[in-house]
Scaffold this motif. Structure first.
Motif, PDB file in Angstrom:
ATOM      1  N   THR A 111       0.835  -1.196   0.000  1.00  0.00           N
ATOM      2  CA  THR A 111       0.000   0.000   0.000  1.00  0.00           C
ATOM      3  C   THR A 111       0.869   1.245   0.000  1.00  0.00           C
ATOM      4  N   ASP A 112       0.230   2.390  -0.239  1.00  0.00           N
ATOM      5  CA  ASP A 112       0.908   3.677  -0.066  1.00  0.00           C
ATOM      6  C   ASP A 112       0.474   4.341   1.245  1.00  0.00           C
ATOM      7  N   ALA A 113      -0.310   3.640   2.073  1.00  0.00           N
ATOM      8  CA  ALA A 113      -0.924   4.221   3.270  1.00  0.00           C
ATOM      9  C   ALA A 113      -0.014   4.203   4.486  1.00  0.00           C
ATOM     10  N   ARG A 114       1.228   3.809   4.318  1.00  0.00           N
ATOM     11  CA  ARG A 114       2.222   3.769   5.395  1.00  0.00           C
ATOM     12  C   ARG A 114       1.878   2.663   6.404  1.00  0.00           C
ATOM     13  N   VAL A 148       0.151  -0.131   8.586  1.00  0.00           N
ATOM     14  CA  VAL A 148      -1.021  -1.015   8.556  1.00  0.00           C
ATOM     15  C   VAL A 148      -0.998  -1.807   9.866  1.00  0.00           C
ATOM     16  N   ASN A 200       4.953   2.304   1.752  1.00  0.00           N
ATOM     17  CA  ASN A 200       4.656   3.604   1.146  1.00  0.00           C
ATOM     18  C   ASN A 200       4.986   3.519  -0.338  1.00  0.00           C
ATOM     19  N   SER A 201       5.164   4.679  -0.943  1.00  0.00           N
ATOM     20  CA  SER A 201       5.422   4.698  -2.390  1.00  0.00           C
ATOM     21  C   SER A 201       6.756   4.054  -2.768  1.00  0.00           C
TER      22      SER A 201
END
Length: 260
Positions: free
Chosen positions: A136-139, A141, A245-246
């Motif tokens: 994910t890119d949401a950092r 989890v 992340n990215s």
């Protein structure tokens, strides 16, 4: 009268005798002159013959020398012919060897071509399965109070469409041996890690305790024999967290090694 007749007869005889002597003298002189003229001509002819003989001897020596030179040249030509014949035979042998090698190479080439064609057919018929994903890119989890299936939403490679980003499952399309790998990144202090499941069976647990916040990684992989329809997925255990992340720090990937 008788005396006159006798006188005339004597005079006639004397005249005849004198005339005979004169003729005899002339004949002798002519013979001597002829002899004198003939003798020098014979010696001249002898000298001419001698000169001819000498010239013939010289020419004969020249002819003999020429013959010897010709014989020598013939011998040299014979030697060259023998050498040439040997070279031709050697070339013929080398040509024969080359032809044999060429024939062998052509046979090997045909076999190689046949093998390549067979491999190409086998490769064309072989299922192609490979995938590479990131979480994910949401950092951060997690952590959660229950186990959850990690769904890698960033799909970079999915040959064969065996991975589903909606469920997070990799489903084996054919029976075979598969290579699967995951990388997990942790950021928060506390527990980080994942379970690896095959269908409903947990086959691996990787985790550790982080004393303080900061990026930390671990990677692991498995080689599994799977039947068609078997599912492989990652589960985040209760109380654990991961990070992505990215930069794609947490990933899940795999490929079919060979069919069974």
């Amino acid at each position: 009268m008788r005396a006159v007749v006798v006188g005339l007869l004597l005079l006639g005889l004397c005249g005849s005798g004198a005339q005979g002597e004169v003729q005899e003298t002339e004949t002798r002189d002519a013979g001597e002159e002829t002899t004198k003229q003939t003798t020098p001509d014979i010696w001249a002819e002898v000298r001419a013959l001698r000169d001819m003989v000498v010239e013939l001897k010289v020419e004969l020596r020249n002819v003999e020398a020429t013959v010897k030179d010709s014989e020598s040249q013939v011998d040299e030509l014979k030697t060259e012919l023998i050498v040439t014949k040997m070279q031709v035979e050697q070339l013929q042998r080398e040509t024969s060897d080359l032809q044999t090698r060429l024939s062998s190479s052509e046979t090997e080439l045909l076999l190689s071509k046949s093998r390549i064609e067979q491999l190409e057919r086998e490769n064309a018929e072989k299922p192609k399965v490979a995938f590479y994903t990131a979480l994910t890119d949401a950092r951060d989890v997690g952590p959660f109070n229950t186990d959850i299936t990690l769904k890698c939403s960033k799909v970079f490679t999915n040959i064969g469409d065996a991975y589903s980003p909606h469920s997070g499952f990799f489903t084996a399309p054919v029976r075979g041996v598969y290579y699967l790998q995951f990388t997990v990144c942790g950021h928060k202090a506390g527990l980080m890690g994942v379970y690896v499941y095959k269908n409903s069976q947990r086959i691996m647990h990787n985790g550790e305790w982080k004393e303080e916040a900061g990026l930390e990684f671990f990677t692991n992989s498995v080689v599994l024999e799977l039947m068609a329809g078997d599912e492989i997925y990652l589960v985040l255990p209760s109380g654990y967290s991961v990070f992505d992340n990215s930069d794609n720090r947490s990933t899940f990937s795999g490929a079919l090694l060979f069919t069974l």
